[in-house]
Structures are given as structure tokens and as C-alpha cells.
Design an enzyme around this catalytic site. Sequence first.
Site, PDB file in Angstrom:
ATOM      1  N   LEU A  63      73.955  38.726  54.209  1.00 17.35           N
ATOM      2  CA  LEU A  63      73.813  39.020  55.630  1.00 17.35           C
ATOM      3  C   LEU A  63      72.902  40.231  55.757  1.00 17.35           C
ATOM      4  CD1 LEU A  63      77.513  38.754  56.932  1.00 17.35           C
ATOM      5  CD2 LEU A  63      75.688  37.048  57.184  1.00 17.35           C
ATOM      6  N   ASP A  64      72.143  40.289  56.834  1.00 16.45           N
ATOM      7  CA  ASP A  64      71.302  41.455  57.087  1.00 16.45           C
ATOM      8  C   ASP A  64      72.141  42.718  57.172  1.00 16.45           C
ATOM      9  OD1 ASP A  64      69.048  39.911  57.171  1.00 16.45           O
ATOM     10  OD2 ASP A  64      68.909  39.858  59.360  1.00 16.45           O
ATOM     11  N   LEU A  65      71.514  43.839  56.886  1.00 15.92           N
ATOM     12  CA  LEU A  65      72.144  45.152  57.009  1.00 15.92           C
ATOM     13  C   LEU A  65      72.865  45.313  58.348  1.00 15.92           C
ATOM     14  CD1 LEU A  65      72.168  48.358  56.114  1.00 15.92           C
ATOM     15  CD2 LEU A  65      70.269  48.457  57.723  1.00 15.92           C
ATOM     16  N   THR A  67      73.844  43.025  60.524  1.00 15.66           N
ATOM     17  CA  THR A  67      74.734  41.928  60.915  1.00 15.66           C
ATOM     18  C   THR A  67      76.113  42.118  60.296  1.00 15.66           C
ATOM     19  OG1 THR A  67      72.828  40.434  60.988  1.00 15.66           O
ATOM     20  CG2 THR A  67      75.010  39.419  60.940  1.00 15.66           C
ATOM     21  N   HIS A 161      65.988  36.622  59.407  1.00 17.67           N
ATOM     22  CA  HIS A 161      65.861  37.009  60.818  1.00 17.67           C
ATOM     23  C   HIS A 161      65.739  35.805  61.754  1.00 17.67           C
ATOM     24  CE1 HIS A 161      64.178  41.208  59.490  1.00 17.67           C
ATOM     25  NE2 HIS A 161      65.435  41.000  59.128  1.00 17.67           N
TER      26      HIS A 161
END
Length: 225
Positions: A63-65, A67, A161
Site C-alpha cells: 500500500l502507498d505510504l 494509504t 496511484h
Amino acid sequence: MNDFDYKPPTDPWLDTIYKDKDMIVFNKPAGILSVPGRDIERHDSIYSRLLELHPNSHTVHRLDLATSGVIIFALKKEAERALKIQFQERETKKIYYARVLGHVPQPQGCIDVPLSKDKENPPKHKVDFESGKACKTFYEVVSYGKQSTLIKLMPVTGRTHQLRLHMMAMGYPILGDDFYAEPLALSLSPRLLLHASEISIKHPYTKKMVCFKTDVPFLEAIGEQ
């Protein structure tokens, strides 16, 4: 990103929602990397914390930083292979929730917009109809705030993204998105309001379908003026 002040949350250190001999599932908070960054200042991550407890664990997806939500790690090599195949073959079912700027008029729909790396502005990505990779996201409107919409997102693909850019392409940026959002959308939240609420997968050992869920931390439109 070079001047980014990385201060990942520490309480709880790891929020475990499931564990067995094959895998472990966490509720990742916003603001921490899934895996260590390239430099020592960004070594702290969910995975590095897990390695302190289970040195033989493996990453399966990320997961993104910014999120939050459900993230799965394998505790055995055999489990890693079985789980990674499911993510690569798009056999997993993922549900995210986001709060976006504005009122999305259509109650449901599908966003089919190709994306590619933005080579001039890494690590950003961009909409690219000429050479971008195919990306598809289904969505359903959940509720409306004064200036926002709570929306359920069901990505078919898993590009970097993807959800941020798909909402931007619709004209409804995710609140708190410091990569892509306009100033108003950015100002309405101190964090990116994107949460991985649910993942359904086939268990790597039993082969039965299992579903992991976490509560959405921004169901209410708090702080909107």
C-alpha cells in the site's frame, strides 16, 4: 520527496487483525511505508517491523505510504508464492473507500483510463492514452458531505496511484492527496483519505476463500466548512 519528513506512527507498533502459520494481516495506518525505503531514514516500515518478529516473512503486495488499511504478508515461502500469484493474476477482490472533493453525480460506474509513469516528475504517474497501461476501477457512491463524496472503489487492476489518478480523471480528487490534489482538496484533510477496507483471497494452504476487513476511519465528513 527528498525533503520529506518521515515520521511514521508508532502506536500501535503493529495492528494485527489476523495471523496463522502461513500469513499475517495488518491494519496499516497512514504515514508508514509498506516496505523499507532506499535510505536509512526511511528504513522503518510495516515489513521491517514484521521482520523483527518473523525473520522469514515475505512481502506479497504493498500500500502507498499515505494509504491506510488491509495489508497481507506471508510467513512461509510457499505461502508467498501462492499469494503473489493471486495478486498478479488479479484473482483477489479489493475494496477501498475514499473521500473526494465535490459531489459525484452518478451513483455507480467504471473508470477505464490508462496510466503510465510520469518520467519528468517521479515518483508520480499520469493519465496516458497513447502508451499507458490499461487500468480499470469500478465505483459506487456511498454518501455525501457538504463538500465531498464518500465513494467505494473496486479496482480490477493494481497500478501505482491508480485510484488517485482515476478520481482525478473524473474531476474529483481525493482529499489530502499531496501528490495530485488541488489546494482546496489538499487543505480539507491532513492525510490522504484513501483506505483499503477489504481484501478477499484464497488461503494459501486451505484454498478456501477468506476475507479481511477493517473499519473506514473517515466515514463521517469531519472538518468540512
